[in-house]
Design a protein around this motif. Structure first.
Motif, PDB file in Angstrom:
ATOM      1  N   LYS A  25       0.732  -1.140   0.219  1.00 54.99           N
ATOM      2  CA  LYS A  25      -0.224   0.279  -0.128  1.00 54.99           C
ATOM      3  C   LYS A  25       0.757   1.074   0.131  1.00 54.99           C
ATOM      4  O   LYS A  25       0.373   2.162  -0.656  1.00 54.99           O
ATOM      5  CB  LYS A  25      -0.476   0.091   1.025  1.00 54.99           C
ATOM      6  N   ASP A  50      -1.673  -5.231   3.004  1.00 58.90           N
ATOM      7  CA  ASP A  50      -3.096  -5.383   3.762  1.00 58.90           C
ATOM      8  C   ASP A  50      -2.886  -6.585   5.005  1.00 58.90           C
ATOM      9  O   ASP A  50      -2.010  -7.528   4.361  1.00 58.90           O
ATOM     10  CB  ASP A  50      -4.107  -5.360   2.944  1.00 58.90           C
ATOM     11  N   LEU A  93      -2.815  -2.444   8.455  1.00 60.10           N
ATOM     12  CA  LEU A  93      -1.926  -2.740   7.919  1.00 60.10           C
ATOM     13  C   LEU A  93      -0.986  -3.828   8.693  1.00 60.10           C
ATOM     14  O   LEU A  93      -0.231  -3.487   9.999  1.00 60.10           O
ATOM     15  CB  LEU A  93      -0.923  -1.624   7.568  1.00 60.10           C
TER      16      LEU A  93
END
Length: 144
Positions: A25, A50, A93
């Motif tokens: 991400k 993730d 995360l």
């Protein structure tokens, strides 16, 4: 954004193996005191994923966890002490040190916690006093 791939990593002794699938991400450098202390380095290269994109593929019984704060659950190998990843529950995360994924091309996009830096980095990347607003920080950017 990077193409979807699978990247494999392991602890220092190889007892714990893991893989991440997809694309991170975010990638960047963290300058906070905790990351510097944990990584024994003036800054830490991070990749954020993730939680669903990470799997322990071997040695799960050797994974230990240390929580200096509730914001960062640092995971390591109980056999060699090698770092694995850090779960950030408030962000949802997991941070995998960039060095733990040797096949991933590390392309940092920002500096976080630059307000705590001990090493100046003169590049063109944005430098945040703490974190970008979308990651729960103030969003304040610093200049060199």
């Amino acid at each position: 954004m990077m193409a979807s791939s699978t990247y494999r990593g392991q602890c220092f002794c190889g007892a714990v193996k893991f893989e991440v699938t997809g694309a991170p991400k975010e990638m960047g450098y963290c300058h906070c005191e905790s990351c510097r202390s944990w990584s024994a380095s003036p800054l830490n290269g991070f990749t954020l994923w993730d939680t669903k994109d990470i799997a322990i593929t071997g040695g799960e019984d050797q994974v230990g966890e240390y929580r200096k704060t509730e914001n960062s659950h640092r995971r390591f190998c109980r056999n060699c002490g090698g770092h694995l990843m850090t779960y950030h529950p408030e962000m949802g995360l997991i941070d995998v040190f960039s060095a733990m994924l040797p096949e991933l091309v590390f392309k940092p996009e920002l500096h976080v916690h630059y307000g705590e830096k001990v090493l100046s980095v003169l590049d063109e990347l944005p430098k945040f006093a703490d974190l970008p607003a979308e990651l729960g920080g103030s969003g304040v950017q610093l200049t060199e």
